[in-house]
Write a protein that holds these residues in place. Sequence first.
Motif, PDB file in Angstrom:
ATOM      1  N   ASP A   1       0.902  -1.235   0.056  1.00  0.00           N
ATOM      2  CA  ASP A   1       0.046  -0.094  -0.151  1.00  0.00           C
ATOM      3  C   ASP A   1       0.817   1.089   0.080  1.00  0.00           C
ATOM      4  N   GLU A   2       1.937   1.434   0.806  1.00  0.00           N
ATOM      5  CA  GLU A   2       2.575   2.559   0.933  1.00  0.00           C
ATOM      6  C   GLU A   2       4.227   1.983   1.397  1.00  0.00           C
ATOM      7  N   PHE A   3       5.053   2.849   0.828  1.00  0.00           N
ATOM      8  CA  PHE A   3       6.372   2.487   0.939  1.00  0.00           C
ATOM      9  C   PHE A   3       7.347   3.779   1.408  1.00  0.00           C
ATOM     10  N   PHE A   4       8.181   3.654   2.487  1.00  0.00           N
ATOM     11  CA  PHE A   4       8.625   4.937   2.932  1.00  0.00           C
ATOM     12  C   PHE A   4      10.035   4.508   3.508  1.00  0.00           C
ATOM     13  N   TRP A   5      11.026   5.409   3.150  1.00  0.00           N
ATOM     14  CA  TRP A   5      12.521   5.328   3.692  1.00  0.00           C
ATOM     15  C   TRP A   5      12.403   5.906   5.122  1.00  0.00           C
ATOM     16  N   VAL A   6      12.887   5.014   5.850  1.00  0.00           N
ATOM     17  CA  VAL A   6      13.089   5.567   7.459  1.00  0.00           C
ATOM     18  C   VAL A   6      14.109   6.788   7.463  1.00  0.00           C
ATOM     19  N   TYR A   7      15.274   6.552   6.822  1.00  0.00           N
ATOM     20  CA  TYR A   7      16.267   7.475   7.041  1.00  0.00           C
ATOM     21  C   TYR A   7      16.109   8.705   6.476  1.00  0.00           C
ATOM     22  N   GLN A   8      15.165   8.809   5.375  1.00  0.00           N
ATOM     23  CA  GLN A   8      15.147  10.014   4.757  1.00  0.00           C
ATOM     24  C   GLN A   8      13.519  10.495   5.141  1.00  0.00           C
ATOM     25  N   ASN A   9      12.944   9.781   5.713  1.00  0.00           N
ATOM     26  CA  ASN A   9      11.377  10.034   6.151  1.00  0.00           C
ATOM     27  C   ASN A   9      10.442  10.613   4.842  1.00  0.00           C
ATOM     28  N   LYS A  10      10.637   9.799   3.810  1.00  0.00           N
ATOM     29  CA  LYS A  10      10.197  10.119   2.669  1.00  0.00           C
ATOM     30  C   LYS A  10       9.709   9.087   1.844  1.00  0.00           C
ATOM     31  N   PRO A  11       8.413   9.056   0.928  1.00  0.00           N
ATOM     32  CA  PRO A  11       8.183   7.821   0.088  1.00  0.00           C
ATOM     33  C   PRO A  11       9.157   7.526  -0.793  1.00  0.00           C
ATOM     34  N   ALA A  12       9.168   6.271  -1.206  1.00  0.00           N
ATOM     35  CA  ALA A  12       9.853   5.679  -2.241  1.00  0.00           C
ATOM     36  C   ALA A  12       9.671   6.393  -3.555  1.00  0.00           C
ATOM     37  N   GLN A  13      10.708   6.384  -4.512  1.00  0.00           N
ATOM     38  CA  GLN A  13      10.409   7.189  -5.810  1.00  0.00           C
ATOM     39  C   GLN A  13      10.973   6.053  -6.956  1.00  0.00           C
ATOM     40  N   ASP A  14       9.982   6.151  -7.946  1.00  0.00           N
ATOM     41  CA  ASP A  14      10.515   5.162  -9.092  1.00  0.00           C
ATOM     42  C   ASP A  14      11.941   4.728  -9.239  1.00  0.00           C
ATOM     43  N   ASP A  15      12.788   5.696  -9.331  1.00  0.00           N
ATOM     44  CA  ASP A  15      14.166   5.373  -9.525  1.00  0.00           C
ATOM     45  C   ASP A  15      15.016   4.882  -8.293  1.00  0.00           C
ATOM     46  N   ASP A  16      14.222   4.335  -7.248  1.00  0.00           N
ATOM     47  CA  ASP A  16      14.911   3.809  -6.024  1.00  0.00           C
ATOM     48  C   ASP A  16      14.962   2.196  -6.328  1.00  0.00           C
ATOM     49  N   PHE A  17      14.151   1.793  -7.465  1.00  0.00           N
ATOM     50  CA  PHE A  17      14.139   0.398  -7.737  1.00  0.00           C
ATOM     51  C   PHE A  17      14.551  -0.010  -9.354  1.00  0.00           C
ATOM     52  N   ASN A  18      15.447  -0.813  -9.340  1.00  0.00           N
ATOM     53  CA  ASN A  18      16.110  -0.838 -10.662  1.00  0.00           C
ATOM     54  C   ASN A  18      15.926  -2.463 -11.164  1.00  0.00           C
ATOM     55  N   PHE A  19      15.807  -2.597 -12.335  1.00  0.00           N
ATOM     56  CA  PHE A  19      16.161  -4.029 -12.955  1.00  0.00           C
ATOM     57  C   PHE A  19      16.749  -3.997 -14.206  1.00  0.00           C
ATOM     58  N   ILE A  20      17.622  -4.763 -14.397  1.00  0.00           N
ATOM     59  CA  ILE A  20      18.406  -4.754 -15.548  1.00  0.00           C
ATOM     60  C   ILE A  20      18.211  -6.155 -16.531  1.00  0.00           C
ATOM     61  N   GLU A  21      17.737  -6.114 -17.705  1.00  0.00           N
ATOM     62  CA  GLU A  21      17.420  -7.344 -18.279  1.00  0.00           C
ATOM     63  C   GLU A  21      18.578  -8.158 -18.473  1.00  0.00           C
ATOM     64  N   ALA A  22      19.633  -8.063 -19.213  1.00  0.00           N
ATOM     65  CA  ALA A  22      20.772  -8.837 -19.014  1.00  0.00           C
ATOM     66  C   ALA A  22      21.971  -8.691 -18.083  1.00  0.00           C
ATOM     67  N   LEU A  23      22.418  -9.913 -17.708  1.00  0.00           N
ATOM     68  CA  LEU A  23      23.461  -9.603 -16.493  1.00  0.00           C
ATOM     69  C   LEU A  23      24.492  -8.859 -17.413  1.00  0.00           C
ATOM     70  N   ASN A  24      25.267  -7.978 -16.357  1.00  0.00           N
ATOM     71  CA  ASN A  24      26.492  -7.226 -16.946  1.00  0.00           C
ATOM     72  C   ASN A  24      27.677  -8.399 -17.132  1.00  0.00           C
ATOM     73  N   SER A  25      28.709  -7.937 -17.855  1.00  0.00           N
ATOM     74  CA  SER A  25      29.792  -9.049 -18.276  1.00  0.00           C
ATOM     75  C   SER A  25      30.533  -9.425 -17.105  1.00  0.00           C
ATOM     76  N   ASN A  26      30.544  -8.711 -15.848  1.00  0.00           N
ATOM     77  CA  ASN A  26      31.355  -9.341 -14.868  1.00  0.00           C
ATOM     78  C   ASN A  26      30.619 -10.342 -14.432  1.00  0.00           C
ATOM     79  N   GLU A  27      29.085 -10.467 -14.104  1.00  0.00           N
ATOM     80  CA  GLU A  27      28.259 -11.275 -13.761  1.00  0.00           C
ATOM     81  C   GLU A  27      28.431 -12.724 -14.407  1.00  0.00           C
ATOM     82  N   SER A  28      28.048 -12.537 -15.718  1.00  0.00           N
ATOM     83  CA  SER A  28      28.016 -13.926 -16.488  1.00  0.00           C
ATOM     84  C   SER A  28      29.129 -14.353 -16.733  1.00  0.00           C
ATOM     85  N   ALA A  29      30.559 -13.700 -16.666  1.00  0.00           N
ATOM     86  CA  ALA A  29      31.610 -14.135 -16.773  1.00  0.00           C
ATOM     87  C   ALA A  29      31.706 -15.288 -15.371  1.00  0.00           C
TER      88      ALA A  29
END
Length: 122
Positions: free
Chosen positions: A92-120
């Motif tokens: 329903d709601e998501f707040f960061w305690v240390y900033q005392n503010k709601p989460a924003q879109d750019d707080d959450f990431n997902f990259i489709e392909a593995l980066n080269s370090n991880e795939s290796a």
Amino acid sequence: MIIKKITAIISTIQIESFSNVLRGHGVTGFSIHPVTGRGTYSNTFTPDELVPHTQIVVYTREKFARKIAQLIAETADVNSDSEGLITITSVDEFFWVYQNKPAQDDDFNFIEALNSNESAGS
């Protein structure tokens, strides 16, 4: 913004792989907890018959939730009858305690392909 909570209970032996794969996909925020429980398999060698597992919790945007859940499922698969479970629930709601503010879109990431370090390293 719609936030989803992914909860997975998986085999403890897969935790390092899980952590590496998520970080390789840009997911930096997740929690890992030791848990015990019983599903289709029980430990008949202990009085309570409970089996140790690991619980993972990830919060993410709705558009990433199924992709992250699938990634967890693929990583957690150890070809066993009792590998665990994954749920996706609404937040329903998501707040960061240390900033005392709601989460924003750019707080959450997902990259489709593995980066080269991880795939290796896989």
